[in-house]
Design a protein around this motif. Structure first.
Motif, short mmCIF file in Angstrom:
data_model
loop_
_atom_site.label_atom_id
_atom_site.label_comp_id
_atom_site.label_asym_id
_atom_site.label_seq_id
_atom_site.Cartn_x
_atom_site.Cartn_y
_atom_site.Cartn_z
N THR A 1 0.84 -1.19 0.00
CA THR A 1 0.00 0.00 0.00
C THR A 1 0.88 1.24 0.00
OG1 THR A 1 -0.11 0.16 2.41
CG2 THR A 1 -1.75 -1.24 1.32
N PRO B 1 -8.01 -9.70 -10.65
CA PRO B 1 -8.90 -9.12 -9.63
C PRO B 1 -8.62 -7.63 -9.45
CG PRO B 1 -7.95 -11.19 -8.87
CD PRO B 1 -7.22 -10.81 -10.12
N VAL B 2 -9.67 -6.83 -9.44
CA VAL B 2 -9.52 -5.38 -9.35
C VAL B 2 -10.62 -4.82 -8.46
CG1 VAL B 2 -10.84 -5.01 -11.48
CG2 VAL B 2 -9.25 -3.25 -10.70
N ARG B 3 -10.30 -3.81 -7.68
CA ARG B 3 -11.27 -3.25 -6.72
C ARG B 3 -12.27 -2.29 -7.38
NH1 ARG B 3 -8.76 -3.75 -1.56
NH2 ARG B 3 -7.30 -5.51 -1.73
N ASP B 4 -11.90 -1.73 -8.52
CA ASP B 4 -12.75 -0.75 -9.19
C ASP B 4 -13.91 -1.47 -9.88
OD1 ASP B 4 -13.91 1.33 -10.53
OD2 ASP B 4 -12.17 1.84 -11.75
N ARG B 5 -15.10 -1.32 -9.36
CA ARG B 5 -16.26 -2.03 -9.91
C ARG B 5 -16.70 -1.49 -11.26
NH1 ARG B 5 -18.79 -5.25 -5.94
NH2 ARG B 5 -17.13 -5.82 -4.48
N ARG C 1 -14.42 -13.66 -8.23
CA ARG C 1 -14.02 -12.36 -7.75
C ARG C 1 -14.38 -11.32 -8.80
NH1 ARG C 1 -8.01 -12.28 -5.39
NH2 ARG C 1 -8.85 -10.30 -4.65
N SER D 1 -13.30 -9.08 -11.37
CA SER D 1 -12.07 -9.11 -12.15
C SER D 1 -12.26 -8.42 -13.49
CB SER D 1 -11.61 -10.55 -12.38
OG SER D 1 -11.44 -11.23 -11.16
N ASP E 1 -4.05 -8.49 -7.45
CA ASP E 1 -5.09 -7.77 -6.71
C ASP E 1 -4.85 -6.28 -6.90
OD1 ASP E 1 -7.15 -6.99 -5.05
OD2 ASP E 1 -6.06 -7.38 -3.19
N CYS E 2 -5.44 -5.71 -7.94
CA CYS E 2 -5.16 -4.33 -8.31
C CYS E 2 -6.11 -3.38 -7.57
CB CYS E 2 -5.30 -4.14 -9.82
SG CYS E 2 -4.91 -2.46 -10.36
N ARG E 3 -5.52 -2.44 -6.85
CA ARG E 3 -6.33 -1.45 -6.12
C ARG E 3 -6.48 -0.15 -6.89
NH1 ARG E 3 -2.97 -3.65 -2.15
NH2 ARG E 3 -1.51 -1.91 -2.42
N HIS F 1 -7.74 2.55 -9.75
CA HIS F 1 -9.04 2.85 -10.34
C HIS F 1 -8.85 3.45 -11.74
CE1 HIS F 1 -11.74 2.32 -6.77
NE2 HIS F 1 -10.56 2.35 -6.17
#
Length: 256
Positions: free
Chosen positions: A64, A114-118, A128, A130, A231-233, A235
């Protein structure tokens, strides 16, 4: 606050997966692309080499920004600005159509990241949220030729390929794909049909197709040593920039 990491051999080779001469090549490209900026504004608190190292370490370790900040002796806000500024400058430039296109063999495949940005991801078969990233490699050199803008992970490889624009880089080149690329104009395996087994020649063709196509899977495995692709955070276009930067560093490590 003094930082620990500097653009020195021990830290570069430990944290980025690149040898020092490969990192120097990456630094040269970022400098030529305007990494130092137009000048005249507030100077960066880190030299360019350390900023490039910061971005490479971020992609490699997926720490992070709060974790990276004390390692470089800067604030987490500075880490964020450095990544936003330099991330796009590490991008792979798509390979132009080769002169010996008729003799080349390229391989395309998609991988779920996998990415956090929906807004750029969707619930996928890996259970997940993705994104589907399409990547083309050269079968002989194993180098990445081009990547496409990631698409939601619930889209099939064939659908993403048709909308990726990658086909314009492949004119005149033979491109292999797996069975998911049926009816796209790519070279795909022979399909089994109900009550019609494959002929012996078709079985042999499929075996050779599988043997060659595994090279793109090996490329994905090496690229995913950069944990940002696990696991991409990021955006927006952050995932696209990360895929392109990882592809470029993968090529540097493989070719040098």
């Amino acid at each position: 606050m003094a930082g620990v990491l500097r653009a020195e051999r021990v830290w570069v080779e430990t944290f980025t997966g690149l040898r020092m001469r490969q990192f120097d090549g990456l630094l040269k490209v970022v400098r030529e692309r305007g990494g130092n900026g137009p000048g005249g504004g507030r100077p960066w608190c880190l030299p360019l080499a350390d900023r490039v190292l910061l971005v490479a370490v971020y992609y490699r370790t997926n720490l992070t920004m709060r974790q990276l900040a004390p390692l470089f002796g800067v604030s987490s806000a500075t880490v964020c600005r450095v990544i936003q500024r330099l991330g796009p400058l590490l991008s792979l430039e798509p390979t132009a159509r080769p002169a010996d296109a008729a003799d080349r063999l390229w391989i395309v495949d998609g991988t779920l990241i996998p990415v956090r940005d929906r807004t750029t991801a969707a619930s996928s078969r890996n259970y997940r949220f993705s994104a589907n990233a399409q990547v083309i490699i050269d079968a002989d050199t194993r180098l990445v030729v081009a990547t496409a803008q990631p698409a939601p992970g619930n889209k099939t490889d064939a659908h993403v390929w048709r909308n990726s624009g990658l086909d314009r880089y492949c004119e005149g080149v033979t491109v292999l794909g797996d069975g998911a690329y049926f009816d796209t104009g790519l070279v795909v395996p022979h399909r089994k049909r109900q009550r019609r087994p494959l002929l012996p020649g078709e079985e042999a063709d499929n075996a050779e197709h599988r043997r060659v196509r595994t090279r793109v899977e090996h490329a994905f495995a090496r690229m995913k040593n950069y944990k940002i692709l696990r696991d991409c955070r990021q955006h927006g276009d952050g995932l696209h920039h990360a895929v392109q930067a990882v592809a470029y560093m993968h090529n540097l490590a493989l070719a040098s």
